[in-house]
Write a protein that holds these residues in place. Sequence first.
Motif, PDB file in Angstrom:
ATOM      1  N   TYR A 355     -57.602  96.125  92.891  1.00 37.62           N
ATOM      2  CA  TYR A 355     -58.147  95.258  93.939  1.00 37.62           C
ATOM      3  C   TYR A 355     -58.287  93.827  93.426  1.00 37.62           C
ATOM      4  N   HIS A 356     -58.725  93.720  92.169  1.00 40.42           N
ATOM      5  CA  HIS A 356     -58.907  92.378  91.589  1.00 40.42           C
ATOM      6  C   HIS A 356     -57.571  91.661  91.475  1.00 40.42           C
ATOM      7  N   LEU A 357     -56.526  92.401  91.055  1.00 41.45           N
ATOM      8  CA  LEU A 357     -55.210  91.779  90.923  1.00 41.45           C
ATOM      9  C   LEU A 357     -54.651  91.355  92.273  1.00 41.45           C
ATOM     10  N   ALA A 358     -54.974  92.131  93.312  1.00 44.72           N
ATOM     11  CA  ALA A 358     -54.439  91.833  94.636  1.00 44.72           C
ATOM     12  C   ALA A 358     -55.156  90.670  95.295  1.00 44.72           C
ATOM     13  N   HIS A 359     -56.438  90.505  95.017  1.00 44.71           N
ATOM     14  CA  HIS A 359     -57.236  89.537  95.760  1.00 44.71           C
ATOM     15  C   HIS A 359     -57.811  88.408  94.897  1.00 44.71           C
ATOM     16  N   PHE A 360     -57.598  88.477  93.597  1.00 42.67           N
ATOM     17  CA  PHE A 360     -58.132  87.451  92.708  1.00 42.67           C
ATOM     18  C   PHE A 360     -57.014  86.896  91.845  1.00 42.67           C
ATOM     19  N   ASP A 361     -57.100  85.632  91.561  1.00 44.42           N
ATOM     20  CA  ASP A 361     -56.085  84.947  90.772  1.00 44.42           C
ATOM     21  C   ASP A 361     -56.021  85.541  89.375  1.00 44.42           C
ATOM     22  N   ALA A 362     -54.814  85.897  88.931  1.00 43.23           N
ATOM     23  CA  ALA A 362     -54.653  86.546  87.634  1.00 43.23           C
ATOM     24  C   ALA A 362     -55.043  85.630  86.476  1.00 43.23           C
ATOM     25  N   THR A 364     -57.223  82.670  86.598  1.00 43.08           N
ATOM     26  CA  THR A 364     -58.599  82.147  86.586  1.00 43.08           C
ATOM     27  C   THR A 364     -59.640  83.156  87.067  1.00 43.08           C
ATOM     28  N   SER A 365     -59.192  84.248  87.650  1.00 47.29           N
ATOM     29  CA  SER A 365     -60.073  85.303  88.173  1.00 47.29           C
ATOM     30  C   SER A 365     -60.911  84.865  89.372  1.00 47.29           C
ATOM     31  N   VAL A 366     -60.601  83.726  89.979  1.00 42.33           N
ATOM     32  CA  VAL A 366     -61.299  83.333  91.202  1.00 42.33           C
ATOM     33  C   VAL A 366     -60.547  83.941  92.384  1.00 42.33           C
ATOM     34  N   PRO A 367     -61.175  84.071  93.548  1.00 39.99           N
ATOM     35  CA  PRO A 367     -60.497  84.660  94.699  1.00 39.99           C
ATOM     36  C   PRO A 367     -59.243  83.899  95.102  1.00 39.99           C
ATOM     37  N   LYS A 368     -58.321  84.641  95.714  1.00 39.44           N
ATOM     38  CA  LYS A 368     -57.118  84.023  96.257  1.00 39.44           C
ATOM     39  C   LYS A 368     -57.388  83.518  97.675  1.00 39.44           C
ATOM     40  N   ARG A 369     -56.337  82.996  98.284  1.00 38.29           N
ATOM     41  CA  ARG A 369     -56.435  82.394  99.611  1.00 38.29           C
ATOM     42  C   ARG A 369     -57.005  83.364 100.638  1.00 38.29           C
ATOM     43  N   ASP A 370     -56.508  84.623 100.652  1.00 37.21           N
ATOM     44  CA  ASP A 370     -56.933  85.549 101.692  1.00 37.21           C
ATOM     45  C   ASP A 370     -58.424  85.845 101.615  1.00 37.21           C
TER      46      ASP A 370
END
Length: 809
Positions: A355-362, A364-370
């Motif tokens: 889930y983290h890889l899908a929704h968080f930047d690999a 910086t570990s901050v959330p992605k756009r979605d």
Amino acid sequence: MKLNLATIRAHITGRIEIPAEHADYIRGMQMHTFRSLLPFGLIASSANAAILIVYFAFRSPSAGLWVWTGIMVCMALLGVRASLHASRDQQAPRPRPARSMRRSINESAMLGTAWAICPILLIPISQGFDLAIVLWISSGMVTGAAYMLSTLPRAAIPFVATLVLGMAIGVLRSGVGAPQLASLVVLAGFTVVMIRSMFWNYSNYVRSWLQQAKLAEQADQLARKTDVISLLLNEFEQAASDTLWEADARHRLIRPSEVLAERTNISVEDLDRQHLAAFFDATNMEGRDEMERLHDALRVNGEIHNICLPVRRTDRTEWWRMSAKPTFGDDGRFEGYRGVASDITDKYLAQKQVYHLAHFDALTSVPKRDMLLKAINTAVSETKGTTSRFAVLAVDIDRFKTINDVFGHTVGDAYLIEVADRLRDIIGPDDVVSRFGGDEFVILQRDVTGRNDAMELAAAIRTALAEPVEIDGTQAQSSVSIGVSIFPDHAALPVDLLKYADQALLASKAAGRDTVRVFESNMNDDASERIALETDLRNALAGNELSLNFQPIVHAKSGRFGSFEALIRWHHPTRGSVGPDIFVPILEQAGMITTVGDWIIREALREAATWDETTRISINLSPLQVRNRSLVATVAHALAQTGVDPKRVEFEITETALFDDTEESLSTLHGLHSLGVSISLDDFGTGFSSLSLLRIFPFDKIKIDKSFIDRMETSEECLAIVRAVIGLASSLGMRTTAEGIETASQAERLKKEGCSELQGFYFGRPQLPGDLVKEGLLRKAAATATRQDDVAASAPGRQPGAARMKRVV
């Protein structure tokens, strides 16, 4: 119903089909029964024969009688021998093959033949009571044989048939008349009844045995299942991560197992009568929603279904999945729960990582756009009916490319990580920071009173990010430009808030960078220009204003112009030529890139269909196209429509195409690969995770970015990067293309380094297909080759690209 001999015989005999797997054992049972009854049959046969012999020895002695007496004595001796053999072989029934029954059938046939002599001899010479004795005893032998041998019809039939035949011959020998005819009819009816009765007994015998066998098999299966269940229940908790448990009507544990005590580090005594919810860590924020689900189920004594709950241990937190069914008494009263608890810690952590890889930047570990869009949508929903506001801040690192170019991408990545960490430290606990790609971050700032709160956060960000970042003894430093939009002052829709924050960011950069701008209406001037361009773009396709130019790609070893890259161009009636760096971003922002991109694919393949079959074509894909599920269908349709071999087609994508929605993009790439086309990674080395992309995506070629080629001859670092990329691609079985080549020395150096393909202005600028043909850079298909050769001959001086390549090769 169709009648035949087999059908009639089946109806008369009442035969039953025996399953093949039981046939041998039933034969064994038949043989065992036959041997068991053999002594009794011998006694009955001998006694009846003795009665007749003695009676007729006094009434009508004859030579035939004494011959028959001798035969019966021999049969009795054979019977005694068989009985003794059977008595010595007292074994349990065992499976027997069909051939094992031959001896019994032969013996029965011999005895029946011996008995058939009796009526043949005696009926013609007997009358009155003498005749009655012969018929009674003969009929009794038939009846006894039909009964005693009913379990073995194949032995009974020969005996009955021969004896009845003998009786019929005896009747016929006594004369031919109405009495004899009546006797034969009665005898025939008697025989049919005996045979039918015999097979009826046999069928019942077989059915009974099969039923017993079925019951025994079911009992055996039940016993095995019971054993398996017992074994599973005994070993379940020891061998698996699951634990069985029970609770009473007050939701307290009852009869806790040793395994449960071991896994909870609580003694059985302490576990007994402990409330179910007491096991779990109610303070764990990740499990808060699931704890609420558990309490909801317990409140109504409902089913507990796959609730994942945290269990606090001394040194770590485990995750258990709880499932249980409520139990009720005969009166319908709730009695408690029976359930299972599964330790799913490893699975939970793995899913959390996915889930983290899908929704968080690999990086910086901050959330992605979605994730940010979801957060903005939630904020919009929460502010309905209130006066609450929130702000969206678009943050862009100024001249970040310079950091990458000067210090290298390792330092650049580390710098981005530090920027993300500082942003997280600055924002509030309910705020969200997201990375949109490259060096751009977007922040959702909740609960603002107006633009002053947003400006205060922007000022804090500028101050924090102005501090140098020390990375392995190197200090990297830059400033940031920030654009701000506020809900609901500027927009009520998340997409508009992001757009206006981005417009404010552009205004901040235009103002000299290192500044903050809040969205204002006067910023719409540039936006208006973009809107005008967008409007013109919507008409450009229908007005035939868009066209494709093609730039040659040279095979380094052979010097052949083996491929051409399709590049879109826009010639506006009044604006003139508009650069793709201006209108392509507008196409993406306006949502037109898919329509135009599909046109590019169709037009490029249509043009490639007219080329020599050895010439390949390369087509660029927008990030939005890659995330569009219809792309594979569009390409498949275009290939089928134009007839272009998929092996001649290559699609180029940049790393940004894979930055968001990685799974969707990967699925699209695999779909394209399945069509037979090639996939190239463009601008390799300029992103943040290029090496990881080579591991997870099916690339066929790497394109080395022009920035490395430009400084390759003056920078050892750039040369090393180029050399490393070529070596890496070679080891992975990929081709390499160096783009942006402008000098002969660059081309020669890349050829020596082993680069597969070369591209740049040195070999040819992007041109229309007709111009490329005139310069001799592009060969059309064989059907038009003659006409093109004539064109080339009439313009001998127009082959600069080919000439330059000759000098390199």
